[in-house]
Design a protein around this motif. Structure first.
Motif, PDB file in Angstrom:
ATOM      1  N   PRO A  42      32.573  44.361  33.010  1.00  0.00           N
ATOM      2  CA  PRO A  42      33.732  45.432  33.102  1.00  0.00           C
ATOM      3  C   PRO A  42      34.755  44.793  33.846  1.00  0.00           C
ATOM      4  O   PRO A  42      34.573  43.917  35.100  1.00  0.00           O
ATOM      5  N   VAL A  43      36.094  44.749  33.098  1.00  0.00           N
ATOM      6  CA  VAL A  43      37.186  44.071  33.677  1.00  0.00           C
ATOM      7  C   VAL A  43      37.571  44.471  35.327  1.00  0.00           C
ATOM      8  O   VAL A  43      37.945  44.047  36.113  1.00  0.00           O
ATOM      9  N   SER A  44      37.424  45.993  35.212  1.00  0.00           N
ATOM     10  CA  SER A  44      37.771  46.525  36.483  1.00  0.00           C
ATOM     11  C   SER A  44      37.024  46.024  37.666  1.00  0.00           C
ATOM     12  O   SER A  44      37.199  45.692  38.758  1.00  0.00           O
ATOM     13  N   ASP A  45      35.526  45.914  37.185  1.00  0.00           N
ATOM     14  CA  ASP A  45      34.534  45.432  38.270  1.00  0.00           C
ATOM     15  C   ASP A  45      34.894  44.125  38.714  1.00  0.00           C
ATOM     16  O   ASP A  45      34.700  43.536  39.763  1.00  0.00           O
ATOM     17  N   VAL A  46      35.151  43.098  37.812  1.00  0.00           N
ATOM     18  CA  VAL A  46      35.400  41.689  38.026  1.00  0.00           C
ATOM     19  C   VAL A  46      36.933  41.541  38.909  1.00  0.00           C
ATOM     20  O   VAL A  46      36.931  40.875  39.818  1.00  0.00           O
ATOM     21  N   VAL A  47      37.925  42.577  38.785  1.00  0.00           N
ATOM     22  CA  VAL A  47      39.110  42.641  39.530  1.00  0.00           C
ATOM     23  C   VAL A  47      38.632  43.018  40.848  1.00  0.00           C
ATOM     24  O   VAL A  47      39.112  42.581  41.719  1.00  0.00           O
ATOM     25  N   ALA A  48      37.708  44.059  41.030  1.00  0.00           N
ATOM     26  CA  ALA A  48      37.476  44.326  42.370  1.00  0.00           C
ATOM     27  C   ALA A  48      36.662  43.320  43.149  1.00  0.00           C
ATOM     28  O   ALA A  48      36.750  42.985  44.414  1.00  0.00           O
ATOM     29  N   SER A  49      35.923  42.495  42.314  1.00  0.00           N
ATOM     30  CA  SER A  49      34.989  41.185  42.908  1.00  0.00           C
ATOM     31  C   SER A  49      35.787  40.310  43.175  1.00  0.00           C
ATOM     32  O   SER A  49      35.789  39.554  44.389  1.00  0.00           O
ATOM     33  N   ILE A  50      37.025  40.043  42.306  1.00  0.00           N
ATOM     34  CA  ILE A  50      37.808  39.129  42.921  1.00  0.00           C
ATOM     35  C   ILE A  50      38.762  39.414  44.159  1.00  0.00           C
ATOM     36  O   ILE A  50      38.905  38.658  45.094  1.00  0.00           O
ATOM     37  N   ARG A  51      39.182  40.451  44.213  1.00  0.00           N
ATOM     38  CA  ARG A  51      39.900  41.037  45.459  1.00  0.00           C
ATOM     39  C   ARG A  51      38.926  40.951  46.733  1.00  0.00           C
ATOM     40  O   ARG A  51      39.563  40.524  47.580  1.00  0.00           O
ATOM     41  N   GLN A  52      37.866  41.383  46.750  1.00  0.00           N
ATOM     42  CA  GLN A  52      36.825  41.144  47.733  1.00  0.00           C
ATOM     43  C   GLN A  52      36.606  39.863  47.973  1.00  0.00           C
ATOM     44  O   GLN A  52      36.744  39.507  49.310  1.00  0.00           O
ATOM     45  N   TYR A  53      36.465  38.538  46.981  1.00  0.00           N
ATOM     46  CA  TYR A  53      36.346  37.352  47.383  1.00  0.00           C
ATOM     47  C   TYR A  53      37.630  36.678  48.128  1.00  0.00           C
ATOM     48  O   TYR A  53      37.358  36.007  48.634  1.00  0.00           O
ATOM     49  N   LEU A  54      38.771  37.314  47.352  1.00  0.00           N
ATOM     50  CA  LEU A  54      39.980  36.703  48.302  1.00  0.00           C
ATOM     51  C   LEU A  54      39.979  37.123  49.660  1.00  0.00           C
ATOM     52  O   LEU A  54      40.993  36.846  50.429  1.00  0.00           O
ATOM     53  N   GLN A  55      39.420  38.195  50.107  1.00  0.00           N
ATOM     54  CA  GLN A  55      39.449  38.567  51.371  1.00  0.00           C
ATOM     55  C   GLN A  55      38.661  37.730  52.599  1.00  0.00           C
ATOM     56  O   GLN A  55      38.737  37.808  53.718  1.00  0.00           O
ATOM     57  N   ARG A  56      37.993  36.809  51.946  1.00  0.00           N
ATOM     58  CA  ARG A  56      37.047  35.678  52.830  1.00  0.00           C
ATOM     59  C   ARG A  56      38.210  34.946  53.641  1.00  0.00           C
ATOM     60  O   ARG A  56      39.192  34.130  52.919  1.00  0.00           O
ATOM     61  N   PRO A  57      37.960  34.713  54.757  1.00  0.00           N
ATOM     62  CA  PRO A  57      38.693  34.074  55.664  1.00  0.00           C
ATOM     63  C   PRO A  57      39.109  32.633  55.509  1.00  0.00           C
ATOM     64  O   PRO A  57      40.215  31.918  55.825  1.00  0.00           O
ATOM     65  N   ARG A  58      37.924  31.971  55.044  1.00  0.00           N
ATOM     66  CA  ARG A  58      37.919  30.492  54.777  1.00  0.00           C
ATOM     67  C   ARG A  58      38.228  29.926  53.396  1.00  0.00           C
ATOM     68  O   ARG A  58      37.688  28.769  53.053  1.00  0.00           O
ATOM     69  N   ILE A  59      38.679  30.781  52.706  1.00  0.00           N
ATOM     70  CA  ILE A  59      39.087  30.271  51.328  1.00  0.00           C
ATOM     71  C   ILE A  59      39.904  29.256  51.255  1.00  0.00           C
ATOM     72  O   ILE A  59      41.246  29.344  51.966  1.00  0.00           O
ATOM     73  N   GLN A  60      39.890  28.411  50.237  1.00  0.00           N
ATOM     74  CA  GLN A  60      40.910  27.050  50.231  1.00  0.00           C
ATOM     75  C   GLN A  60      42.255  27.605  49.591  1.00  0.00           C
ATOM     76  O   GLN A  60      42.170  28.476  48.708  1.00  0.00           O
ATOM     77  N   PRO A  61      43.221  27.349  50.029  1.00  0.00           N
ATOM     78  CA  PRO A  61      44.671  27.447  49.083  1.00  0.00           C
ATOM     79  C   PRO A  61      44.508  27.371  47.795  1.00  0.00           C
ATOM     80  O   PRO A  61      44.981  28.224  46.937  1.00  0.00           O
ATOM     81  N   ALA A  62      43.972  26.229  47.104  1.00  0.00           N
ATOM     82  CA  ALA A  62      43.902  25.960  45.916  1.00  0.00           C
ATOM     83  C   ALA A  62      42.967  26.905  45.095  1.00  0.00           C
ATOM     84  O   ALA A  62      43.294  27.471  44.021  1.00  0.00           O
ATOM     85  N   THR A  63      41.834  27.271  45.917  1.00  0.00           N
ATOM     86  CA  THR A  63      41.048  28.377  45.208  1.00  0.00           C
ATOM     87  C   THR A  63      41.717  29.721  45.212  1.00  0.00           C
ATOM     88  O   THR A  63      41.668  30.654  44.085  1.00  0.00           O
ATOM     89  N   ARG A  64      42.492  30.190  46.434  1.00  0.00           N
ATOM     90  CA  ARG A  64      43.109  31.063  46.195  1.00  0.00           C
ATOM     91  C   ARG A  64      44.222  31.188  44.950  1.00  0.00           C
ATOM     92  O   ARG A  64      44.366  32.397  44.376  1.00  0.00           O
ATOM     93  N   GLN A  65      44.804  30.178  44.848  1.00  0.00           N
ATOM     94  CA  GLN A  65      45.868  30.383  43.747  1.00  0.00           C
ATOM     95  C   GLN A  65      45.373  30.581  42.489  1.00  0.00           C
ATOM     96  O   GLN A  65      45.752  31.242  41.594  1.00  0.00           O
ATOM     97  N   ILE A  66      44.145  29.645  42.014  1.00  0.00           N
ATOM     98  CA  ILE A  66      43.398  29.760  40.853  1.00  0.00           C
ATOM     99  C   ILE A  66      42.852  31.263  40.630  1.00  0.00           C
ATOM    100  O   ILE A  66      43.328  32.001  39.785  1.00  0.00           O
ATOM    101  N   LEU A  67      42.221  31.847  41.671  1.00  0.00           N
ATOM    102  CA  LEU A  67      41.887  33.300  41.714  1.00  0.00           C
ATOM    103  C   LEU A  67      42.884  34.282  41.688  1.00  0.00           C
ATOM    104  O   LEU A  67      42.792  35.536  40.939  1.00  0.00           O
ATOM    105  N   GLU A  68      44.025  34.138  42.121  1.00  0.00           N
ATOM    106  CA  GLU A  68      45.282  34.777  41.956  1.00  0.00           C
ATOM    107  C   GLU A  68      45.801  34.828  40.673  1.00  0.00           C
ATOM    108  O   GLU A  68      46.128  36.007  40.150  1.00  0.00           O
ATOM    109  N   ALA A  69      45.715  33.906  39.889  1.00  0.00           N
ATOM    110  CA  ALA A  69      46.254  33.647  38.601  1.00  0.00           C
ATOM    111  C   ALA A  69      45.181  34.418  37.729  1.00  0.00           C
ATOM    112  O   ALA A  69      45.560  35.247  36.791  1.00  0.00           O
ATOM    113  N   VAL A  70      44.025  34.304  37.833  1.00  0.00           N
ATOM    114  CA  VAL A  70      42.896  35.149  37.156  1.00  0.00           C
ATOM    115  C   VAL A  70      43.151  36.338  37.351  1.00  0.00           C
ATOM    116  O   VAL A  70      42.959  37.170  36.086  1.00  0.00           O
ATOM    117  N   LEU A  71      43.172  36.979  38.538  1.00  0.00           N
ATOM    118  CA  LEU A  71      43.463  38.195  38.881  1.00  0.00           C
ATOM    119  C   LEU A  71      44.546  38.889  37.973  1.00  0.00           C
ATOM    120  O   LEU A  71      44.617  39.858  37.504  1.00  0.00           O
TER     121      LEU A  71
END
Length: 128
Positions: A42-71
């Protein structure tokens, strides 16, 4: 009839996520269907999962940018944001036309988001 919107890992890759990111995002989700040989989430579950993943403190800026675009792409598919005209007129005819316009715009935006989802799937499938 279930009209819940779904996405696959392949489609997430088409939006720009890497294979690892698509797997990490959907790892703890329950698939609701199969699309061909792929699990659909479900898209809504994937959106919630991406938001949770983006809360990680050590995420790389490139990864954050990619995931925000997907979100952002997935949020467009949901289309559950409704604009409320606070300064609307008291004329019932104008209110009716404004409501029809808003509904038509919402349907158009939804159709465009679905076309982008199809394009993302094809992009990932054929490595374009």
């Amino acid at each position: 009839m279930n009209t819940e919107k779904v996405t696959t890992r392949l489609q997430l890759r088409g939006y720009g996520a890497t294979r690892y990111q698509a797997e990490a995002i959907t790892k703890n989700l329950t698939a609701v269907a199969n699309q061909g040989r792929a699990y659909a989430y479900p898209v809504s579950d994937v959106v919630a999962s991406i938001r949770q993943y983006l809360q990680r403190p050590r995420i790389q800026p490139a990864t954050r940018q990619i995931l925000e675009a997907v979100l952002q792409a997935l949020l467009e598919r949901l289309g559950n944001v409704i604009e409320v005209p606070f300064g609307s007129s008291t004329n019932p005819e104008i209110n009716k036309l404004a409501r029809q316009l808003t509904q038509a715009r919402s349907r158009t935006d939804s159709a465009l988001a679905e076309l982008k989802a199809t394009a993302a799937t094809l992009k990932a499938k054929y490595n374009m």
